[in-house]
Design an enzyme around this catalytic site. Structure first.
Site, PDB file in Angstrom:
ATOM      1  N   HIS C  45       0.816  -1.222   0.000  1.00 56.27           N
ATOM      2  CA  HIS C  45       0.000   0.000   0.000  1.00 56.27           C
ATOM      3  C   HIS C  45       0.848   1.271   0.000  1.00 56.27           C
ATOM      4  O   HIS C  45       0.312   2.353  -0.213  1.00 56.27           O
ATOM      5  CB  HIS C  45      -0.932   0.005   1.208  1.00 56.27           C
ATOM      6  CG  HIS C  45      -1.955  -1.079   1.177  1.00 56.27           C
ATOM      7  ND1 HIS C  45      -2.816  -1.248   0.132  1.00 56.27           N
ATOM      8  CD2 HIS C  45      -2.251  -2.069   2.060  1.00 56.27           C
ATOM      9  CE1 HIS C  45      -3.610  -2.298   0.376  1.00 56.27           C
ATOM     10  NE2 HIS C  45      -3.274  -2.823   1.531  1.00 56.27           N
ATOM     11  N   GLU C 147      -5.226 -12.013   7.751  1.00 59.40           N
ATOM     12  CA  GLU C 147      -6.086 -10.818   7.732  1.00 59.40           C
ATOM     13  C   GLU C 147      -7.410 -11.052   7.026  1.00 59.40           C
ATOM     14  O   GLU C 147      -8.031 -10.091   6.570  1.00 59.40           O
ATOM     15  CB  GLU C 147      -5.328  -9.646   7.096  1.00 59.40           C
ATOM     16  CG  GLU C 147      -4.696  -9.967   5.752  1.00 59.40           C
ATOM     17  CD  GLU C 147      -3.900  -8.779   5.153  1.00 59.40           C
ATOM     18  OE1 GLU C 147      -4.029  -7.660   5.656  1.00 59.40           O
ATOM     19  OE2 GLU C 147      -3.173  -9.008   4.172  1.00 59.40           O
ATOM     20  N   ASP C 173      -8.072  -4.938   6.956  1.00 59.62           N
ATOM     21  CA  ASP C 173      -8.537  -6.028   6.094  1.00 59.62           C
ATOM     22  C   ASP C 173      -9.252  -7.103   6.898  1.00 59.62           C
ATOM     23  O   ASP C 173     -10.233  -7.680   6.420  1.00 59.62           O
ATOM     24  CB  ASP C 173      -7.349  -6.625   5.324  1.00 59.62           C
ATOM     25  CG  ASP C 173      -6.983  -5.777   4.113  1.00 59.62           C
ATOM     26  OD1 ASP C 173      -7.905  -5.213   3.492  1.00 59.62           O
ATOM     27  OD2 ASP C 173      -5.791  -5.673   3.798  1.00 59.62           O
TER      28      ASP C 173
END
Lengths: 252, 252, 252, 252, 252, 252
Positions: C45, C147, C173
């Site tokens: 990310h 996750e 997540d």
């Protein structure tokens, strides 16, 4: 590596020059395939710096166009760097006095003609081993820009400085300096009169005269008038013009 | 941040899309001022990677064009990265089966509609704080490319995958896959027949159809035929075309 | 080069980890002086790619923090590249099955424990000549992210895969996968219960558990609960928080 | 643009290949003047990514060496990108089965021989306009790496996949896979026996065999044995070796 | 594009300015969302050069902060480049004489007020087409730094140079020049007395006074004293401060 | 951070210096492991700019070599930037007069010894917090190049300028200035006589003398003659030399 600009001038022909504002080797190699004789990396007003100029030179090299640079300023550090990187011509903005012209020539030529320092890191790869040093002083084009009232006042003295191969005219700055708006492809009689004077004085001294233009049509006319180096817009300007034309065709 | 592509489609209008192959934020901001509705960074065939796409997005953002990406491949890692970087549309090459289409949708949508991981590092700055998550699944355009015989064989199954907003046709690959030469602006009857089928099947499902073109004139005709996203060449192609035209005007 | 993360875990201590989203070696070297034990380049990310990760590693190396990477995806090509570049730990998103965990371990270990290819271009410079190969399999931390609901369903099987040193929890997540909003520093009882289960199952197998946090205060609490790797925001988040605080002090 | 590698192979000559780990166009152009027939950008273990490979290609292009890439992994997205960028050969690590070899060939060839997508953004500038498409399938060298026990077990099946021009041996990984230490310029009898088998099986199928080496002396011996592509270290390794030798001369 | 700095000064308000040392467009866009009125790319002491300044400008542009630059030196080449790139203010270090101040103004203004060369490659995209030239001389803030004993000795002459919009004080250099240690947020009576003199002399001439600070609290006090532009640390300093605070909270 | 160059000089030992022309942090870290005492980023003739120098510094820092820069020109802006970036020595080309030497010293030293501006963005991270300012004036090596006839004419005056730690001789430029061809490792008696004079005059003033060389063997001889800083070629030259030697071994 032949200098197509100086070769053309030696033969009395005009050069069609492209102008690179996009700091990228890929866009440079695309421009290098369009049919220009030379491509000038614009480090003054373009979005360019030294390493992007190197990338542009690498992109254009296989395609046989002659690499030149417009330096950001008349400063020996950057002039030396772009020559070492392989520039075969240096266009220098705002040369307004004979002393400034002399400094420009000095920075571009090895002793005894000038004071350039030796270390042609990329330029040395042109031609046969060792030949660069022998030919550099002769092959590199030194091109001060004449673009202010002060430069016109000092014109003859500037042109008399030994080692100047050509001059380059920036119509926007020239206009500004004379109290007019900045623009290209000018038609004002006083500007054309200046152009005539430049062509005449340079003609006497075997110095070529270059001009920045906004269109091929105007550039063609100026070649007819005697200009020997004509640039048309720059890479991003041609791209924008092309994009607008296609969008207009689509939407029109 | 409104998605001009999806807004236009919702209103039945066609989108004029630009295509970025030059990996540079400055050339992107020039393209962003030409009048395009959206600009697509071409990470497949363009000279682009992830960080150059970020630069292009930064360059286009102030100018209100909708940022999209053609990803290099149907791979969730890169799809997530370009969405996090702010892409409002993902064009994905070589989607040939319903399973591949489903993988593409899954990579583009947050749960429960998909499996996209949360972390919109640049995309999160669009709009009001916190709003991106609420609107992303609805606002982002998912656009598989239909460009092979295999995809045509699986067309209905692909289009029936929930979450597809549009399809995009690559005429070169489509031709290659059918034994023809690669080219744009095709006129072969069998190709046009395929286009008609695509438009009909997509029309049934409220899916827009996009096409890559070589000229505004052809793109205009295709909009008349029903295409809703038309791209014309790319940035470097428009630049080359513009440069050649001006040189021809000068030399002609 | 000692791995401070694995050393701390061997001694039962928790690690304070920083997170790099800014793709720059200078910001990395500033972060490397803040007091973190390790710094993780976030290639999923964060605004990072492979070469920016190399720059970040170069920036942090003189300061003794342990370099890690969160890879964009569980793909052997990029895992090999970041290890060769010198990552001493690999955090891998979205590991949902034992097979995926096995693929991750395999990509991180030289034969016979895995299938990593040999060529530690930067990593080979750590320690004495030749020593890297002998110690890499033992020193590098392999850390799958747990996750998703699917990962929880497969938890024991994932943790039983030989070669896992730690797991890392992405609270956003994880929440999304369970139908909750994406956020950090969660307090929902069902989430805390999951954390307890993770700590217990990992504890049985001598596997450390890491967590992404939004504040030092929450991270401290989680260390008290048993977490052994805690990250606080990322570089740009800390910068934004700091800037807002100072502006508030000025304007307030 | 002629492919010196395939031309040499057609004439039964061995190729001397250089290896680029430094992600820079200038170092590439220096290597391009050393006398190599081809230069391979190492995107697997080198400090290289896609855009640095483009820069390296631009640097080497004027010097007539044939550009190749070792891709980071057998993944169609990156294979397509480096071919579009102008790679005339693709060396692919860890090809262990016939299916993997088939996927590699497919990614490198246009239909009907493969599934490569059309868009040779830089490669299209080689040769006369339009000629690239006609010659690419024939001119590009597809070179899987045979470097594991599994690959040796599947050797005949791999070599029988149509479209393979050569194979490349990584001695470090091959050794690792067989329980030996990773190193180059190997002399173990069991390794030399494997080399003999590779040369024999490839010889039957008119497939060239390449090898990574640590010295010109060893490479020369291997050419005598029948190898047709020999690489010596890489750019940074040669630099380090040269620097150490001069320092030793100074200090010794 | 409005100049928030000059607008605030016209209304008698103080400006809160951010300072960018990290050479990256992403960190710039994060800083641009923190609440600053303007952001200054520090090309003197920051890790910045011309192209990184362009990236920072691209990053901040959508967020409405006013872009400024501290140039590395009072040199017309770089001043012209950053103005063409879109700087709306130029802070120039070490302006110690009226002549130097005059050179600075001249480099920042088009004729007849100065000698700036025309070619606003990025700046020209602000506002309506053609409007930049008409407004640039009025809109751009020219801000010499007063930070040496020599400058104080020449203060009135410097401030009397037409075209100066503000001055900026560097407390570290000012202290050094007076024989004190370099630091920010100074409380020495002799320094505060100098500040009072600067505010008084500038006040007479409608020139704003800016100051570099280490904290919002001190900056607030200085605004109370009459300063009209206050910077707090820089991006990397705020990041380091934030990281240390969170680590302290965790470990404390 | 100790300055190995000044430490060696204090002890009467000669320094072996490397030279970086490749603008990359990875090649710098490879060079940093070869055994040099110091590495100089060549911003004059190398393919280097400010940000590439920062990358090179980051690459070499963990390896304990002393970072120096040859600046492109005797200009205070760039001298300040490279010192702030962490250069522990500044080699400056073309210092031909005492005034130029004085300007160089002034740009390198904080008041009261000079006029350097305070802001050691990277340099400040060396050593204990706050210590850089206290030690910088003493630790940084100021090294003008003596490489022209004019400099020889002014030699004593130049060397008498307080604050010069060493001089550096460029044999190519020195030769050019005296009407000889540019080359290294010179043996002409008049050049050796000049070297003797330089060594003698510098010896009187406790100033070290450095020399650029093409081989370790010649450098060794020069150390015997009294030179205290010897550079051998540069990174790309050593690479090219190494590549040619291996290719010769293979082909010979």
């Amino acid at each position: 590596m032949p200098n197509k600009v100086k070769d053309a001038w030696a033969q009395g022909r005009a050069v069609v020059n492209g102008w690179l504002a996009i700091p990228n080797g890929y866009s440079a190699e695309v421009m290098a395939q369009a049919g220009f004789d030379s491509l000038t990396v614009d480090m003054q007003h373009g979005v360019q710096d030294y390493l992007s100029a190197v990338s542009c030179f690498q992109g254009m090299q296989p395609h046989g166009v002659t690499p030149m640079v417009r330096v950001p300023w008349n400063e020996p550090g950057i002039i030396g760097k772009v020559l070492d990187a392989g520039a075969m011509g240096v266009i220098c903005p705002m040369v307004n006095t004979a002393e400034q012209a002399q400094q420009l020539v000095s920075a571009c030529r090895y002793p005894p003609e000038g004071t350039r320092s030796f270390g042609p890191i990329r330029a040395g790869i042109y031609g046969e081993a060792g030949s660069y040093f022998e030919t550099a002083n002769r092959d590199i084009a030194v091109i001060p820009m004449i673009e202010t009232k002060q430069a016109l006042d000092n014109l003859e003295a500037i042109l008399d400085v030994p080692g100047i191969d050509g001059i380059y005219v920036g119509p926007s700055d020239l206009g500004l300096s004379l109290g007019m708006a900045p623009k290209l492809d000018r038609e004002e009689p006083e500007i054309l009169k200046i152009y005539e004077r430049l062509l005449k004085e340079c003609g006497k001294r075997d110095i070529a005269v270059g001009l920045h233009n906004a269109s091929g049509a105007y550039a063609k006319k100026m070649i007819g008038m005697g200009f020997k180096l004509t640039t048309i817009l720059n890479d991003s300007g041609l791209m924008l013009q092309g994009a607008k034309a296609q969008i207009a065709a689509l939407r029109g």
